[in-house]
Structures are given as C-alpha cells and as structure tokens.
Design a protein around this motif. Structure first.
Motif, PDB file in Angstrom:
ATOM      1  N   GLY A   9       0.799  -1.216   0.000  1.00  0.00           N
ATOM      2  CA  GLY A   9       0.000   0.000   0.000  1.00  0.00           C
ATOM      3  C   GLY A   9       0.831   1.264   0.000  1.00  0.00           C
ATOM      4  O   GLY A   9       0.311   2.348   0.276  1.00  0.00           O
ATOM      5  N   SER A  10       2.106   1.159  -0.335  1.00  0.00           N
ATOM      6  CA  SER A  10       2.983   2.336  -0.321  1.00  0.00           C
ATOM      7  C   SER A  10       3.091   2.955  -1.706  1.00  0.00           C
ATOM      8  O   SER A  10       3.291   2.245  -2.699  1.00  0.00           O
ATOM      9  N   SER A  84       1.257  -1.848   4.662  1.00  0.00           N
ATOM     10  CA  SER A  84       1.151  -0.399   4.488  1.00  0.00           C
ATOM     11  C   SER A  84       2.131   0.309   5.396  1.00  0.00           C
ATOM     12  O   SER A  84       2.347  -0.108   6.539  1.00  0.00           O
ATOM     13  N   ILE A  91      -3.480   3.530   7.560  1.00  0.00           N
ATOM     14  CA  ILE A  91      -2.947   3.096   6.280  1.00  0.00           C
ATOM     15  C   ILE A  91      -2.901   4.275   5.311  1.00  0.00           C
ATOM     16  O   ILE A  91      -3.430   5.347   5.599  1.00  0.00           O
ATOM     17  N   LEU A  95      -4.187   2.874  -0.359  1.00  0.00           N
ATOM     18  CA  LEU A  95      -4.689   1.562   0.057  1.00  0.00           C
ATOM     19  C   LEU A  95      -6.131   1.663   0.533  1.00  0.00           C
ATOM     20  O   LEU A  95      -6.957   0.802   0.228  1.00  0.00           O
TER      21      LEU A  95
END
Length: 223
Positions: A9-10, A84, A91, A95
């Motif tokens: 999720g980066s 994440s 988060i 994401l």
C-alpha cells in the motif's frame, strides 16, 4: 493450487514493498503455494464517490482505472498479505481507496472471499508510530469480507510490525525483530491458506451431501 496475493500500500519503492516481498518469500517455501504481488505505486487509483451504482446494479465499481487489475487478482487469490506504511497512525490513502473500491465484492460475488486467509504488515518510522492501528485497518477489510485473520507465528500478535527509522528497505532490514514478525506472518498465512484451501473444498462437498443451506446477509444492501 492456492495463491497468496501480496499487496503493497505504499506509493513509493521502499520498506513496505521490501517487507511484503519478504513475507511472500517465506510463504513460498511451503510446497504448493503460488505467490503474486501488486503495488499501489505508480497506479491510477480513483476514490469511491459513493454513487451507489454498484449497489443498484449489483456490479463492481464502474470507474475504469488500475483497481480493475486488482479486482481480478483479489478474486483469484486464496490468501492475502497486505502491507502499508503508517500515515497518521493509519494506512495510506491509496490503500484505503482500494479497500473502498473493492467493497462491492460481497454484493457481486457473495461468499467469494469467505474463509480465505488474510495477514497484515505495518511499517512505521518511529518505534510506536501507529503500526497496530494501521494493522487494524487492514484487518477490518478482511473481517468485512468474511475472511479469517492470521496474526502470525509466535509473538506476531496482530501481524508484522516493523520500525524502519525512515530508512526505507535498509531501515526495515535492520529491524531484525520486526522482520522476524514479517517472516513469521508469511509462514503462518501460507500454512493457514493451505488448510483453508483444502478445507473449503471439503466443506462444499459436505454441504451438498447434508443439504446445508448457509445463512444469508443480516441486512439487505439493496436501495
């Protein structure tokens, strides 16, 4: 054979990508496990506008962007490892947008994710920088889709937690304790995915033999 999907999720290449891939590598050591990887980095991801077209028409989100690619991967997977970085003890926006856009799965493909397995990883620049609250956001996604949450092996608790000191992949690698939880999570998700993969198949046969009818949703989502 069972597939485990890793999701980073980066929005950048760094610690989260590194940790998710380390977890997938640990999972792949189990015979029969296939792993796949997807990242929000560089993807076009629009936000849910709450238009409710998905509810009215019982269809996946009508917005055409890279989340369509993710939809297919999610539907094909038997287990999940989602990571994440911590943003404001939560988060990332990317994401979260993916989670929002995947919401129609339980309407369009009811039960598709039921009893599949999910594990979470959170990475923070400070030691107690919101990793556990970020993990909870990922776990909530699993619970909403009727999935089984896997915390990891021996001391992982709610998932993999890493202190990066804002050092990207190198910083994550230097946190030996944190990376041990990431590897433990990968192994645990793999084991649980194998168990539930074969268990779901046996359960379908048992339901048919015994005439078991599963309960429907507790509330009607139609407008």
């Amino acid at each position: 054979m069972p597939v485990i999907l890793g999701i980073s999720g980066s929005p950048r290449k760094g610690a989260t990508e590194y940790a998710v891939q380390v977890a997938l590598e640990a999972a792949s050591q189990f015979p029969g496990i296939t792993t796949r990887y997807w990242s929000v980095r560089g993807k076009k991801i629009n936000f849910c506008t709450h238009c409710d077209k998905c509810i009215r028409e019982k269809t996946m989100c009508h917005i055409q962007d890279d989340v369509k690619e993710l939809e297919e991967l999610v539907l094909e997977a038997d287990g999940f490892i989602i990571g994440s970085p911590v943003y404001d003890m939560n988060i990332t926006a990317q994401l979260a947008a993916c989670f929002n856009r995947l919401r129609p799965i339980f309407l369009v493909h009811p039960g598709k994710l039921r009893n599949k397995v999910g594990g979470a990883i959170a990475l923070g620049g400070t030691r107690h920088g919101g990793q556990e609250t970020a993990l909870q956001a990922i776990i909530n996604f699993y619970l909403m889709h009727e999935m089984l949450v896997c915390g990891g092996i021996g001391g992982c608790y709610t998932g993999g937690t890493v202190w990066t000191k804002d050092g990207k992949a190198q910083g994550a690698a230097e946190d030996e304790v944190g990376m041990a939880t990431v590897k433990g999570l990968g192994r645990a998700v793999a084991e649980a995915t194998l168990v539930t993969f074969w268990g779901r198949e046996a359960w379908e046969k048992t339901k048919a033999e015994l005439g078991i009818v599963e309960a429907g949703p507790v509330r009607d989502h139609a407008i």
